[in-house]
Design an enzyme around this catalytic site. Structure first.
Site, PDB file in Angstrom:
ATOM      1  N   LYS A  27      -7.467  -4.466   8.491  1.00 53.50           N
ATOM      2  CA  LYS A  27      -8.389  -4.488   9.631  1.00 53.50           C
ATOM      3  C   LYS A  27      -9.795  -4.051   9.233  1.00 53.50           C
ATOM      4  O   LYS A  27     -10.755  -4.296   9.958  1.00 53.50           O
ATOM      5  CB  LYS A  27      -7.834  -3.625  10.749  1.00 53.50           C
ATOM      6  CG  LYS A  27      -6.491  -4.210  11.234  1.00 53.50           C
ATOM      7  CD  LYS A  27      -6.050  -3.704  12.571  1.00 53.50           C
ATOM      8  CE  LYS A  27      -4.912  -4.520  13.138  1.00 53.50           C
ATOM      9  NZ  LYS A  27      -3.686  -4.496  12.301  1.00 53.50           N
TER      10      LYS A  27
HETATM   11  C1  PLP Z   1      -2.560  -5.488  12.427  1.00 49.04           C
HETATM   12  C2  PLP Z   1      -1.661  -5.625  11.273  1.00 49.04           C
HETATM   13  C3  PLP Z   1      -0.867  -6.779  11.070  1.00 49.04           C
HETATM   14  C4  PLP Z   1      -0.824  -7.920  12.079  1.00 49.04           C
HETATM   15  O1  PLP Z   1      -1.999  -8.686  12.096  1.00 49.04           O
HETATM   16  P1  PLP Z   1      -2.328  -9.635  13.360  1.00 49.04           P
HETATM   17  O2  PLP Z   1      -3.687 -10.139  13.117  1.00 49.04           O
HETATM   18  O3  PLP Z   1      -2.247  -8.737  14.567  1.00 49.04           O
HETATM   19  O4  PLP Z   1      -1.297 -10.704  13.392  1.00 49.04           O
HETATM   20  C5  PLP Z   1      -0.088  -6.845   9.931  1.00 49.04           C
HETATM   21  N1  PLP Z   1      -0.037  -5.822   9.038  1.00 49.04           N
HETATM   22  C6  PLP Z   1      -0.791  -4.706   9.195  1.00 49.04           C
HETATM   23  C7  PLP Z   1      -0.681  -3.614   8.185  1.00 49.04           C
HETATM   24  C8  PLP Z   1      -1.624  -4.559  10.307  1.00 49.04           C
HETATM   25  O5  PLP Z   1      -2.343  -3.432  10.461  1.00 49.04           O
END
Ligand code: PLP
Length: 497
Positions: free
Chosen positions: A110
């Protein structure tokens, strides 16, 4: 090209307004109808440096920012902020490729989007002549909150409040949040679970709007979760980047197709891959990987979305989700941007908890996507096996995707070269990774990190190691019905910066 609400063809805004609003007023998500065109061809793009590639693609997606302006914003967001100057390294693991998205300031994927969003928001404030301060509200199950605070820290014109479930995040995630510095950041634990935090935040938005609670206060609320188009746009870039890395190292020729496998929760990451494909990146299949919460697996294979199922708490908590918000954008694109149809499906989801898409949509869905799920036992086994076979250590979310990648390949002998998206550092989930390596978990998260480091030699990211000696700066804990009061107090105080 403009952005319109997925539920109303008449609700149309320029990109910078979509970034400021986050979600459309009618509850829909902002999306374009036609894929944006890039000014360079694939060959031209492949020659760009990483930050220039971000500039090129972001200014095509968010076209009311000039290229020169976007270049400045990209530099502020990324230059010197990640472990490597190319932000998202691609690693060869036993013939498949791992796209490491977790080399940013908080060790989760993120970071890529949340490093950029604050700069897009500040620029959008100026573009739309907004004089109010922007107060970002975020509910988090762990990763988003920390990445958002790191991104918004001391960004002029903004403040941020993060709510997290007091007992619902890992010890490392909690330490990451409570030690966050910055004059404009606030963190608050709530007595409840993640759903309570998320519902509470939506309630704050709703009441402050309907009861005019912020009237006379030069503050407007916005949000930093993955429904904001400003978060989706930066994620498109690393699909291009991974592709060009493969070309550069001779693994493919320019124009060859590749497949991507994506550990999926809210459907943001994998949707970014679909957008990259729509912008002419040669992508074969996009493979959606889920844990035991396999609502998307069923949907992609049958066209039936059904949230009425048992919610599993798994070892990959960021994918424990039954309503994947960004799927709405995909359906919008797949059904020829028919907002009425999308609105109908979303109403059925709200009222009946399920919907079936038409045969035309299912057809397009199965052409573009594949989907598989795997359980916790398989996740742990995968971490262990890949470590022993290739010396590569991965986190639980990445392991789900890796496992799914192997299943996908065995069922599709004509698959293309596969890139697996790696979304978190294994050290963020030591309590699962250590047992996967054959040793019992215990309470001391930092001891577990050191033990994993002793066994594997994989360096502990600096930002996680130094948490142990950092002072906690935040200690607020509230009940869920006290969240509104907490927000209003902060909104009415003068900012410290
Ligand atoms: C948020 C997240 C995901 C999922 O991603 P999306 O864009 O919500 O599908 C997968 N792995 C980790 C470690 C995350 O923080």
């Amino acid at each position: 090209m403009e952005y319109q609400s997925t539920r109303n063809r008449d609700l149309i805004v320029p990109p910078s307004k979509a970034v400021l609003d986050g979600i459309a007023k009618d509850g829909g998500l902002y999306m374009f109808k036609d894929f944006p065109k890039l000014s360079l061809d694939l060959d031209g793009l492949s020659k760009l440096e990483t930050l220039e590639l971000y500039t090129e693609i972001l200014s095509a997606l968010l076209f009311d920012f000039s290229k020169a302006q976007m270049r400045e914003l990209v530099k502020k967001a990324y230059a010197g902020k990640f472990e490597t100057p190319d932000l998202t390294p691609l690693v060869d693991v036993g013939g498949d490729f791992m796209l490491e998205l977790f080399r940013g300031p908080t060790c989760a994927f993120k970071d890529v989007a949340l490093s950029m969003l604050p700069h897009l928001i500040t620029a959008s404030i100026k573009k739309n002549a907004v004089t109010d301060e922007i107060l970002i509200l975020t509910a988090t199950s762990g990763d988003t909150g920390k990445a958002a605070m790191a991104g918004f820290r001391d960004v002029p014109g903004t403040r941020i409040i993060v709510f997290f479930p007091e007992n619902g995040v890992s010890a490392i995630q909690k330490a990451q949040m409570l030690t966050q510095e910055g004059g404009n950041v606030h963190v608050c634990a709530i007595r409840g679970n993640f759903d309570d935090a998320q519902t509470g935040v939506k309630e704050v938005f709703r009441r402050s709007e309907t009861e005019n609670l912020l009237d006379g206060t030069p503050v407007r609320l916005s949000s930093a979760n993955s429904i904001n188009i400003g978060l989706l746009a930066p994620q498109v870039v690393y699909y291009f980047k991974a592709y060009f890395d493969l070309v550069r190292r001779g693994a493919i020729l320019l124009g060859d197709r590749i497949d991507f496998v994506v550990p999926t929760g809210n459907f943001g990451n994998i949707l970014a891959g679909y957008i990259a494909k729509g912008m002419d990146l040669p992508v074969g299949k996009l493979v959606c990987a889920s844990n035991e919460n396999d609502v998307l697996t069923e949907f992609i294979n049958t066209g039936h979305y059904n949230k009425k199922r048992v919610f599993h708490k798994t070892a990959s908590p960021s994918m424990d989700i039954l309503i994947s918000s960004n799927l709405e954008r995909l359906i919008f694109l797949l059904c020829g941007s028919d907002a009425n149809r999308v609105k109908g499906y979303m109403n059925e989801l709200n009222t009946r908890g399920e919907y079936h898409v038409g045969a035309d949509v299912l057809d397009r869905l199965s052409n573009e996507f594949a989907a598989y799920a795997c359980n916790d036992a398989e996740t742990f086994e995968t971490i262990r096996e890949v470590y022993h076979a290739h010396g590569y250590l991965m986190d639980t979310h990445t392991a789900v995707a890796w496992r799914v990648c192997q299943t996908y390949k065995s069922e599709h002998p004509n698959h293309h070269p596969c890139v697996v998206l790696s979304t978190a550092s294994p050290y963020k989930f030591s309590g699962s990774v250590l047992p996967a390596l054959g040793e019992a978990a215990h309470d001391d998260e930092f001891k577990m990190m050191r033990r994993i480091n002793e066994i594997t030699g994989v360096p502990i990211p600096k930002s996680l190691a130094e948490l142990q000696t950092k002072k906690a700066l935040h200690d607020h804990v509230v009940n869920k019905d006290e969240m509104l009061g907490f927000v209003l107090d902060i909104a009415k105080k003068r900012p410290k910066i």
